[in-house]
Structure formats: C-alpha cells, structure tokens
Write a protein that holds these residues in place. Structure first.
Motif, PDB file in Angstrom:
ATOM      1  N   ALA A   1       1.090   3.595 -17.204  1.00 34.78           N
ATOM      2  CA  ALA A   1       1.990   3.048 -16.193  1.00 34.78           C
ATOM      3  C   ALA A   1       2.080   3.964 -14.975  1.00 34.78           C
ATOM      4  O   ALA A   1       2.117   3.497 -13.826  1.00 34.78           O
ATOM      5  CB  ALA A   1       3.376   2.815 -16.795  1.00 34.78           C
ATOM      6  N   ILE A   2       2.089   5.268 -15.211  1.00 37.78           N
ATOM      7  CA  ILE A   2       2.137   6.222 -14.094  1.00 37.78           C
ATOM      8  C   ILE A   2       0.880   6.112 -13.243  1.00 37.78           C
ATOM      9  O   ILE A   2       0.929   6.121 -12.005  1.00 37.78           O
ATOM     10  CB  ILE A   2       2.327   7.647 -14.640  1.00 37.78           C
ATOM     11  CG1 ILE A   2       3.742   7.805 -15.214  1.00 37.78           C
ATOM     12  CG2 ILE A   2       2.070   8.687 -13.555  1.00 37.78           C
ATOM     13  CD1 ILE A   2       3.965   9.128 -15.900  1.00 37.78           C
ATOM     14  N   LEU A   3      -0.288   5.999 -13.888  1.00 38.81           N
ATOM     15  CA  LEU A   3      -1.539   5.861 -13.139  1.00 38.81           C
ATOM     16  C   LEU A   3      -1.567   4.566 -12.323  1.00 38.81           C
ATOM     17  O   LEU A   3      -2.031   4.541 -11.177  1.00 38.81           O
ATOM     18  CB  LEU A   3      -2.727   5.907 -14.098  1.00 38.81           C
ATOM     19  CG  LEU A   3      -2.985   7.247 -14.797  1.00 38.81           C
ATOM     20  CD1 LEU A   3      -4.155   7.120 -15.769  1.00 38.81           C
ATOM     21  CD2 LEU A   3      -3.260   8.350 -13.777  1.00 38.81           C
ATOM     22  N   LEU A   4      -1.059   3.485 -12.911  1.00 34.48           N
ATOM     23  CA  LEU A   4      -1.041   2.207 -12.204  1.00 34.48           C
ATOM     24  C   LEU A   4      -0.093   2.224 -11.007  1.00 34.48           C
ATOM     25  O   LEU A   4      -0.279   1.445 -10.058  1.00 34.48           O
ATOM     26  CB  LEU A   4      -0.640   1.087 -13.165  1.00 34.48           C
ATOM     27  CG  LEU A   4      -1.619   0.770 -14.297  1.00 34.48           C
ATOM     28  CD1 LEU A   4      -1.037  -0.274 -15.230  1.00 34.48           C
ATOM     29  CD2 LEU A   4      -2.958   0.298 -13.741  1.00 34.48           C
ATOM     30  N   ALA A   5       0.912   3.088 -11.038  1.00 33.50           N
ATOM     31  CA  ALA A   5       1.876   3.149  -9.936  1.00 33.50           C
ATOM     32  C   ALA A   5       1.419   4.039  -8.789  1.00 33.50           C
ATOM     33  O   ALA A   5       2.074   4.060  -7.735  1.00 33.50           O
ATOM     34  CB  ALA A   5       3.232   3.642 -10.458  1.00 33.50           C
ATOM     35  N   LEU A   6       0.326   4.754  -8.954  1.00 36.27           N
ATOM     36  CA  LEU A   6      -0.129   5.657  -7.897  1.00 36.27           C
ATOM     37  C   LEU A   6      -0.553   4.941  -6.612  1.00 36.27           C
ATOM     38  O   LEU A   6      -0.243   5.417  -5.511  1.00 36.27           O
ATOM     39  CB  LEU A   6      -1.269   6.532  -8.425  1.00 36.27           C
ATOM     40  CG  LEU A   6      -0.877   7.596  -9.443  1.00 36.27           C
ATOM     41  CD1 LEU A   6      -2.105   8.388  -9.889  1.00 36.27           C
ATOM     42  CD2 LEU A   6       0.184   8.534  -8.878  1.00 36.27           C
ATOM     43  N   PRO A   7      -1.279   3.796  -6.668  1.00 34.80           N
ATOM     44  CA  PRO A   7      -1.663   3.151  -5.404  1.00 34.80           C
ATOM     45  C   PRO A   7      -0.486   2.770  -4.526  1.00 34.80           C
ATOM     46  O   PRO A   7      -0.488   3.040  -3.314  1.00 34.80           O
ATOM     47  CB  PRO A   7      -2.444   1.914  -5.877  1.00 34.80           C
ATOM     48  CG  PRO A   7      -2.984   2.295  -7.201  1.00 34.80           C
ATOM     49  CD  PRO A   7      -1.929   3.148  -7.819  1.00 34.80           C
ATOM     50  N   ILE A   8       0.549   2.146  -5.084  1.00 35.09           N
ATOM     51  CA  ILE A   8       1.702   1.753  -4.273  1.00 35.09           C
ATOM     52  C   ILE A   8       2.478   2.979  -3.807  1.00 35.09           C
ATOM     53  O   ILE A   8       3.082   2.970  -2.725  1.00 35.09           O
ATOM     54  CB  ILE A   8       2.611   0.797  -5.083  1.00 35.09           C
ATOM     55  CG1 ILE A   8       3.713   0.231  -4.191  1.00 35.09           C
ATOM     56  CG2 ILE A   8       3.209   1.502  -6.279  1.00 35.09           C
ATOM     57  CD1 ILE A   8       3.229  -0.640  -3.079  1.00 35.09           C
ATOM     58  N   THR A   9       2.430   4.058  -4.577  1.00 32.08           N
ATOM     59  CA  THR A   9       3.106   5.282  -4.164  1.00 32.08           C
ATOM     60  C   THR A   9       2.452   5.874  -2.931  1.00 32.08           C
ATOM     61  O   THR A   9       3.126   6.275  -1.971  1.00 32.08           O
ATOM     62  CB  THR A   9       3.083   6.310  -5.306  1.00 32.08           C
ATOM     63  OG1 THR A   9       3.703   5.742  -6.460  1.00 32.08           O
ATOM     64  CG2 THR A   9       3.812   7.576  -4.907  1.00 32.08           C
ATOM     65  N   LEU A  10       1.126   5.916  -2.926  1.00 36.18           N
ATOM     66  CA  LEU A  10       0.398   6.479  -1.789  1.00 36.18           C
ATOM     67  C   LEU A  10       0.413   5.556  -0.581  1.00 36.18           C
ATOM     68  O   LEU A  10       0.266   6.020   0.560  1.00 36.18           O
ATOM     69  CB  LEU A  10      -1.042   6.783  -2.198  1.00 36.18           C
ATOM     70  CG  LEU A  10      -1.206   7.795  -3.342  1.00 36.18           C
ATOM     71  CD1 LEU A  10      -2.676   7.947  -3.712  1.00 36.18           C
ATOM     72  CD2 LEU A  10      -0.605   9.137  -2.965  1.00 36.18           C
ATOM     73  N   ALA A  11       0.585   4.251  -0.803  1.00 36.52           N
ATOM     74  CA  ALA A  11       0.584   3.296   0.311  1.00 36.52           C
ATOM     75  C   ALA A  11       1.934   3.152   0.981  1.00 36.52           C
ATOM     76  O   ALA A  11       2.034   2.526   2.030  1.00 36.52           O
ATOM     77  CB  ALA A  11       0.114   1.921  -0.188  1.00 36.52           C
ATOM     78  N   SER A  12       2.985   3.706   0.423  1.00 35.24           N
ATOM     79  CA  SER A  12       4.319   3.572   1.001  1.00 35.24           C
ATOM     80  C   SER A  12       4.520   4.570   2.133  1.00 35.24           C
ATOM     81  O   SER A  12       3.883   5.628   2.189  1.00 35.24           O
ATOM     82  CB  SER A  12       5.387   3.780  -0.072  1.00 35.24           C
ATOM     83  OG  SER A  12       5.265   5.063  -0.650  1.00 35.24           O
ATOM     84  N   ASP A  13       5.421   4.225   3.048  1.00 33.68           N
ATOM     85  CA  ASP A  13       5.686   5.064   4.212  1.00 33.68           C
ATOM     86  C   ASP A  13       7.072   4.715   4.735  1.00 33.68           C
ATOM     87  O   ASP A  13       7.712   3.776   4.272  1.00 33.68           O
ATOM     88  CB  ASP A  13       4.622   4.851   5.288  1.00 33.68           C
ATOM     89  CG  ASP A  13       4.555   6.020   6.265  1.00 33.68           C
ATOM     90  OD1 ASP A  13       5.407   6.928   6.160  1.00 33.68           O
ATOM     91  OD2 ASP A  13       3.669   6.028   7.128  1.00 33.68           O
ATOM     92  N   THR A  14       7.525   5.473   5.716  1.00 32.85           N
ATOM     93  CA  THR A  14       8.826   5.217   6.338  1.00 32.85           C
ATOM     94  C   THR A  14       8.668   5.074   7.841  1.00 32.85           C
ATOM     95  O   THR A  14       7.773   5.672   8.446  1.00 32.85           O
ATOM     96  CB  THR A  14       9.810   6.360   6.047  1.00 32.85           C
ATOM     97  OG1 THR A  14       9.237   7.598   6.474  1.00 32.85           O
ATOM     98  CG2 THR A  14      10.153   6.428   4.574  1.00 32.85           C
ATOM     99  N   SER A  15       9.546   4.278   8.426  1.00 28.99           N
ATOM    100  CA  SER A  15       9.617   4.107   9.869  1.00 28.99           C
ATOM    101  C   SER A  15      11.067   3.853  10.235  1.00 28.99           C
ATOM    102  O   SER A  15      11.666   2.873   9.782  1.00 28.99           O
ATOM    103  CB  SER A  15       8.736   2.934  10.320  1.00 28.99           C
ATOM    104  OG  SER A  15       8.852   2.729  11.719  1.00 28.99           O
ATOM    105  N   ASN A  16      11.643   4.760  11.043  1.00 25.91           N
ATOM    106  CA  ASN A  16      13.054   4.673  11.430  1.00 25.91           C
ATOM    107  C   ASN A  16      13.976   4.646  10.212  1.00 25.91           C
ATOM    108  O   ASN A  16      15.034   4.011  10.218  1.00 25.91           O
ATOM    109  CB  ASN A  16      13.308   3.434  12.296  1.00 25.91           C
ATOM    110  CG  ASN A  16      12.563   3.477  13.614  1.00 25.91           C
ATOM    111  OD1 ASN A  16      12.397   4.553  14.208  1.00 25.91           O
ATOM    112  ND2 ASN A  16      12.100   2.332  14.085  1.00 25.91           N
ATOM    113  N   GLY A  17      13.565   5.335   9.156  1.00 27.51           N
ATOM    114  CA  GLY A  17      14.388   5.392   7.964  1.00 27.51           C
ATOM    115  C   GLY A  17      14.168   4.275   6.984  1.00 27.51           C
ATOM    116  O   GLY A  17      14.754   4.283   5.904  1.00 27.51           O
ATOM    117  N   PHE A  18      13.326   3.287   7.302  1.00 31.71           N
ATOM    118  CA  PHE A  18      13.072   2.178   6.395  1.00 31.71           C
ATOM    119  C   PHE A  18      11.857   2.492   5.533  1.00 31.71           C
ATOM    120  O   PHE A  18      10.844   3.001   6.014  1.00 31.71           O
ATOM    121  CB  PHE A  18      12.827   0.883   7.174  1.00 31.71           C
ATOM    122  CG  PHE A  18      14.059   0.301   7.785  1.00 31.71           C
ATOM    123  CD1 PHE A  18      14.964  -0.398   7.012  1.00 31.71           C
ATOM    124  CD2 PHE A  18      14.320   0.453   9.136  1.00 31.71           C
ATOM    125  CE1 PHE A  18      16.111  -0.930   7.559  1.00 31.71           C
ATOM    126  CE2 PHE A  18      15.458  -0.075   9.702  1.00 31.71           C
ATOM    127  CZ  PHE A  18      16.362  -0.771   8.919  1.00 31.71           C
TER     128      PHE A  18
END
Length: 291
Positions: free
Chosen positions: A134-151
């Motif tokens: 499950a941890i390995l499967l969650a890595l793509p969305i973890t690396l693809a996330s970002d913030t902009s103006n706090g969102f």
C-alpha cells in the motif's frame, strides 16, 4: 466569443465545504477511537471478535489515519499547510485506503484462516507485506501533489505519476472486488467451497469504487485519449468526480460502523459454540448403567 470560451464547471467541493471535511474528520476519529478502544481493551481482548482482532484493528487504524488527514485535503484551508504537509496528507490518505482494500481482499481469500493460531508469524508477515505494498502504491500520488497559495492539489505537469495513480485506483478499488466476485461465482459454479468469503466488510468498496472509475475516466479525458463532445458532458464528469470524492470522505465515519457490525456478528456466532460444550456421559451407577 461565448462559443470559443472554455468549458467551466462549478466546484461542488470548494472553500464552503470545509465544515463537511471537518465534520467527517471528527466523526471518523471518534468512531475509530471507540472501535480501537473496544478491541484493545484487555477485558474484551478474548471475548470480542475472537480470531479477528488483528484484522479489525488494522482496518480501524487505517480509517483513523484517513480521518486525521481529511482537513488537510480540504480546499478551504488557505495557507494552513506547505508542500511537505500536502505530500504527507496524500501519502497517508491513499496509503491507508489501499491498505484497507488489500486487507479486506486478504480476508475474503483467507477467511477463518486469518484467525488460526498455528501460523501467527506468517499472518503477521502477510499483514506487514500488505501495508508495504500500500505504501508503494501511494508513492505516485505523493510525488504528484503540490501546493499553490496554500491549497493542496495535484500538479498538472506530472502526467506519468497521475497515470500510475489512476491505474492503482482502478486496480485496487475496482478490479480487486470485481475479481473476487468473479472468483466467487466460479467457485460456486464448480461447487468447490465458499471462498472467497463475502461479508459486511465488502461494503467498504461502495465508498471507493466510483472514485477509481471516475479517476480513470478523468485521466483519459485530460490526456486526450477520450474526447468529450459537449461542455455539459465535461461538467457532468466534474460533478461526478466531486461526488465520488465526497463519498470516499464519508468512508471515514462509515468504516468503524461496519467494523462494529462485523464484530457483533462474529461475536454472536462464537458465543453459542462456547456456551454449549459437548455433552459428557455420566459415570455408571452400581448396576453398571449410565444415566
């Protein structure tokens, strides 16, 4: 000018939906804590859900982790988190969801064998392996996330990572339960036993099944593999995506109730077998007869 304007959709989950996120988070934390307290309390350790404490404890922990990070994913907390918190929130949210799905799938395949005592190390190793996957499967969305103006959001430039995430959601949330149901039908047709086991825990997939399907459709649309013919169709897809996200958020409060119902049924089935021991014959009397 109007005909050339881009198609715009109204966001169902916007800044005004922050109370919904907070309420789902609070209810999820409270109900998960209540289930964990009942499972880990020494007085109930041997009476409540015999043979299923390990599975139910992990599901309750996964639900609690999802509940904790729900407010971080809310679109109304401007400036409340940075990029690292956003990464952590997506990692915990999807990692816990994948772990719950894999645990339920493992329970469906093994059934009562999970509660067997001869191989506790093997069962423990299997659980650790499921969480690692499950941890390995969650890595793509973890690396693809970002913030902009706090969102906290997903970066549009991470196409490969978003593809991997969409494939993971489709495989874990959709293909896994469909495959188990297909195996169940084949086993019943061949008359080879009840496996995979179907119980109330399967209701968990109701909260995540639309999420996997709509994530796959949205990726195809954004990648131009699927072209929508009209603006209302795109708006309908956006609305369904938000509804699927809201349904996934509701699982935080619903899963502990499913665990309580499953535990109640398992305990009720186990109590009669313990309360009715095998009848023993009385010793013979003076004439050699047994009463």
């Amino acid at each position: 000018m109007d005909a050339a304007a881009p198609c715009r959709s109204c966001n169902l989950l916007d800044e005004s939906s922050l109370p919904f996120y907070v309420l789902a988070s609070v209810l999820g934390i409270l109900t998960s804590a209540a289930v964990l307290f009942a499972l880990l309390r020494p007085l109930f350790h041997r009476q409540l859900c015999p043979g299923q404490q390990l599975l139910l404890t992990q599901l309750a922990v996964g639900s609690a982790l999802c509940s904790i990070v729900v407010p971080v994913l809310a679109p109304g907390l401007r400036g409340a988190h940075n990029t690292y918190v956003c990464h952590l929130a997506h990692f915990v949210w999807y990692g816990s969801a994948y772990a719950q799905a894999l645990l339920i799938g493992c329970h469906a395949c093994l059934g009562p064998k999970l509660g067997a005592g001869p191989v506790p190390r093997l069962i423990l190793g299997l659980m650790v392996g499921l969480w690692g996957l499950a941890i390995l499967l969650a890595l793509p969305i973890t690396l693809a996330s970002d913030t902009s103006n706090g969102f906290c959001f997903l970066s549009p430039s991470q196409g490969i990572l978003k593809f991997l995430h969409a494939a993971n959601c489709l495989a874990i949330f959709d293909l896994l339960p469909l495959g188990l149901l297909g195996a169940k039908g084949v086993q019943r047709a061949l008359g080879r036993g009840p496996c995979p086991w179907v119980d109330v825990l399967w209701l968990w997939f109701i909260f995540w099944w639309p999420h996997g399907v709509l994530w796959g459709l949205d990726f195809l649309v954004r990648s131009r593999f699927l072209v929508l013919s009209s603006c209302p169709t795109q708006q309908a897809l956006d609305l369904l995506l938000h509804l699927a996200e809201a349904l996934a958020i509701l699982h935080c409060a619903a899963v502990p109730l499913l665990l309580a119902l499953f535990c109640h049924r398992a305990t009720r089935r186990a109590v009669p077998s313990l309360a009715l021991p095998a009848r023993q014959s009385s010793p013979p009397d003076a004439l050699g007869r047994k009463s």
